[in-house]
Design an enzyme around this catalytic site. Structure first.
Site, PDB file in Angstrom:
ATOM      1  NE  ARG A 147      33.322  14.941 -27.898  1.00  0.00           N
ATOM      2  CZ  ARG A 147      32.130  15.455 -28.141  1.00  0.00           C
ATOM      3  NH1 ARG A 147      31.515  15.210 -29.298  1.00  0.00           N
ATOM      4  NH2 ARG A 147      31.520  16.185 -27.235  1.00  0.00           N
ATOM      5  CE1 TYR A 159      31.393  18.975 -29.837  1.00  0.00           C
ATOM      6  CE2 TYR A 159      29.061  19.585 -29.691  1.00  0.00           C
ATOM      7  CZ  TYR A 159      30.047  18.617 -29.687  1.00  0.00           C
ATOM      8  OH  TYR A 159      29.705  17.317 -29.537  1.00  0.00           O
ATOM      9  CG  ASP A 208      33.052  16.909 -32.942  1.00  0.00           C
ATOM     10  OD1 ASP A 208      31.924  16.472 -32.640  1.00  0.00           O
ATOM     11  OD2 ASP A 208      33.304  17.456 -34.041  1.00  0.00           O
ATOM     12  CG  HIS A 210      30.581  20.532 -33.563  1.00  0.00           C
ATOM     13  ND1 HIS A 210      29.504  21.310 -33.863  1.00  0.00           N
ATOM     14  CD2 HIS A 210      30.089  19.389 -33.067  1.00  0.00           C
ATOM     15  CE1 HIS A 210      28.388  20.686 -33.543  1.00  0.00           C
ATOM     16  NE2 HIS A 210      28.705  19.507 -33.057  1.00  0.00           N
ATOM     17  CD  GLU A 234      32.940  13.878 -34.472  1.00  0.00           C
ATOM     18  OE1 GLU A 234      33.457  13.403 -33.442  1.00  0.00           O
ATOM     19  OE2 GLU A 234      31.733  14.092 -34.576  1.00  0.00           O
ATOM     20  CD  GLU A 260      28.035  14.837 -35.557  1.00  0.00           C
ATOM     21  OE1 GLU A 260      28.931  14.243 -34.935  1.00  0.00           O
ATOM     22  OE2 GLU A 260      27.373  15.741 -35.049  1.00  0.00           O
ATOM     23  NE  ARG A 281      31.372  11.172 -35.499  1.00  0.00           N
ATOM     24  CZ  ARG A 281      30.764  10.858 -34.371  1.00  0.00           C
ATOM     25  NH1 ARG A 281      30.779   9.622 -33.938  1.00  0.00           N
ATOM     26  NH2 ARG A 281      30.112  11.773 -33.676  1.00  0.00           N
ATOM     27  CD  GLU A 337      29.296  10.806 -30.171  1.00  0.00           C
ATOM     28  OE1 GLU A 337      28.988  10.774 -31.371  1.00  0.00           O
ATOM     29  OE2 GLU A 337      29.390  11.877 -29.535  1.00  0.00           O
ATOM     30  CD1 TRP A 400      27.110  25.851 -31.775  1.00  0.00           C
ATOM     31  CD2 TRP A 400      26.220  23.859 -32.253  1.00  0.00           C
ATOM     32  NE1 TRP A 400      27.070  25.144 -30.624  1.00  0.00           N
ATOM     33  CE2 TRP A 400      26.534  23.925 -30.854  1.00  0.00           C
ATOM     34  CE3 TRP A 400      25.671  22.685 -32.765  1.00  0.00           C
ATOM     35  CZ2 TRP A 400      26.292  22.840 -29.983  1.00  0.00           C
ATOM     36  CZ3 TRP A 400      25.422  21.626 -31.899  1.00  0.00           C
ATOM     37  CH2 TRP A 400      25.736  21.731 -30.535  1.00  0.00           C
TER      38      TRP A 400
END
Ligand code: CS2
Ligand code: MG
Length: 400
Positions: A147, A159, A208, A210, A234, A260, A281, A337, A400
């Site tokens: 990643r 992030y 990601d 995020h 992602e 996630e 995820r 991951e 975030w």
């Protein structure tokens, strides 16, 4: 066999973890991860005050019934706290079943579907050169998927990158980070052009976002990343509104991953049914344990959606162990991951899982093949900490 006792162990070897230990009258015990980053004590209390009193006397072999009993019996369903608590019970019961039957849990989930679980690790740089350097090093260490995150010029403390200009961690618990979408969007295609130019295409690259973009921004970015063949983009947008992924899909063929933060099949069934994503995820600890994660994977299989379980360092080695048994056995597993824990973490959580040649393997120990050293755990008291908060340049709160 009956459950004779269950207790919650909160420890902080490198970061906070919440672990449930279930003991039986046959002297066999099992453990489960109940860690919810930034809200750990909420789950610890939910377990201690409301779930543990229900477990004593139950047959640990009745995994599905215990799951349904705790899910339906709570009346107030779903949510990260409830489902992390149910996940911890679920993992511990699978652990016990494997130990009683003297077999690794993957054998109870259908046996091996692959020789190992493809995993990805994190390269996170302060500059493009720094990031390329890390990708090259990780390739030499044998990783097949990496990643890639890098600070965009003008956005401090982004992030997934080292904090602060010198990489030092500022005084936590509370960090507010700045965010400027336009700087990020201009930078990421340049980052991947440079990384691909440096390392070629014989390594999977992931990114990601995020939860930071709008659907149209995500479509714009995904289109510009197509030439660099990402394994996935992602969390392009916050996924409470599942239909927003239709907009992204209309603009790009870059594979999309999300989930996630999901804790039930209901959070993602539209995304899967409409094939709006390529990877789900959801993780063992946040999505109600192995029992529910299997149902998510089985639902996703006919829709060509694979799993790509979350495996950040705030998910304990117990979740990693459970994820690898699930990952070795389940047909439509895509990737796992693998964010390395602090060095004191595996001392508290000795485990059988291992890495070799780009793949992770759960090991052959009966059960989950992980345990908690309670004496050592007691040396690391809980240390309240929070996830950062993100604000836009004008101060507006953002994801975030
Ligand atoms: C991230 C996580 O690993 C990832 O994909 O999204 O590190 C996430 O930021 C943390 O798990 C939040 O606790
Ligand atoms: Mg993520």
């Amino acid at each position: 066999m009956k459950i004779s006792n269950a207790r919650v162990i909160v420890t902080s070897p490198g970061r906070n973890f919440v672990t449930l230990k279930i003991e039986t009258d046959a002297g066999v015990h099992g453990i489960g991860d109940a860690t919810l980053n930034g809200r750990e004590l909420a789950v610890a209390s939910y377990l201690t005050e409301h779930v543990v009193p229900l477990l004593e006397g139950r047959d640990p072999a009745d995994i599905e019934d215990t799951w349904q009993y705790l899910y339906k019996g709570a009346y107030w369903r779903r949510g990260p706290v409830t489902m992390a608590a149910i996940a911890a019970v679920d993992m511990a019961l699978w652990d016990i079943k494997g130990k009683v039957l003297d077999t690794p849990v993957y054998n109870l989930l259908g046996g091996r579907s692959r020789r190992g679980v493809l995993c990805y690790v994190h390269a996170s740089g302060r500059s493009i050169a720094d990031t390329i350097e890390q990708v090259r090093r990780l390739r030499e260490e044998g990783y097949r998927a990496i990643r890639v995150q890098c600070v965009a010029p003008g956005i401090d403390n982004m992030y997934g990158t080292p904090r602060g200009m010198d990489g030092q961690q500022p005084d936590l618990p509370f960090v507010e980070e700045g965010w400027a979408t336009e700087k990020y969007l201009r930078f990421v295609p340049e980052l991947f052009a440079a990384v691909r130019d440096a390392v070629g295409f014989d390594v999977h690259l992931l990114h990601d976002a995020h939860h930071r973009l709008t659907p149209i921004e995500a479509g714009w970015l995904g289109k510009r990343l197509e030439d660099y063949q990402l394994f996935w983009l992602e969390d392009a947008v916050p996924a409470e509104l599942q239909e927003s992924f239709r907009l992204i899909r209309q603009h790009t063929t870059t594979p999309l991953a999300v989930g996630e933060v999901f804790n039930s099949l209901y959070d993602c069934h539209q995304l899967i049914r409409e094939q709006l994503i390529d990877y789900i995820r959801a993780s063992v600890v946040h999505a109600g344990g192995i029992t529910q994660l299997r149902k998510v994977a089985h639902f996703a299989e006919p829709y060509h959606v694979k799993t790509g379980c979350h495996g950040a360092a705030d998910l304990s080695p117990v979740t990693m162990a459970a994820a690898l048994h699930f990952g070795l056995a389940t047909h439509n597993v895509g990737i796992q991951e693998y964010a390395h824990h602090a060095e004191e973490t595996p001392e508290v959580f000795p485990h059988a899982w291992s890495f070799s040649d780009g793949y992770l393997h759960p090991g052959e120990a009966p059960g989950l093949g992980v345990d908690i050293d309670e004496k050592l755990a007691a040396r690391y008291p809980y240390d309240r900490a929070y996830l950062p908060v993100s604000r836009k340049v004008d101060g507006t709160a953002s994801s975030w």
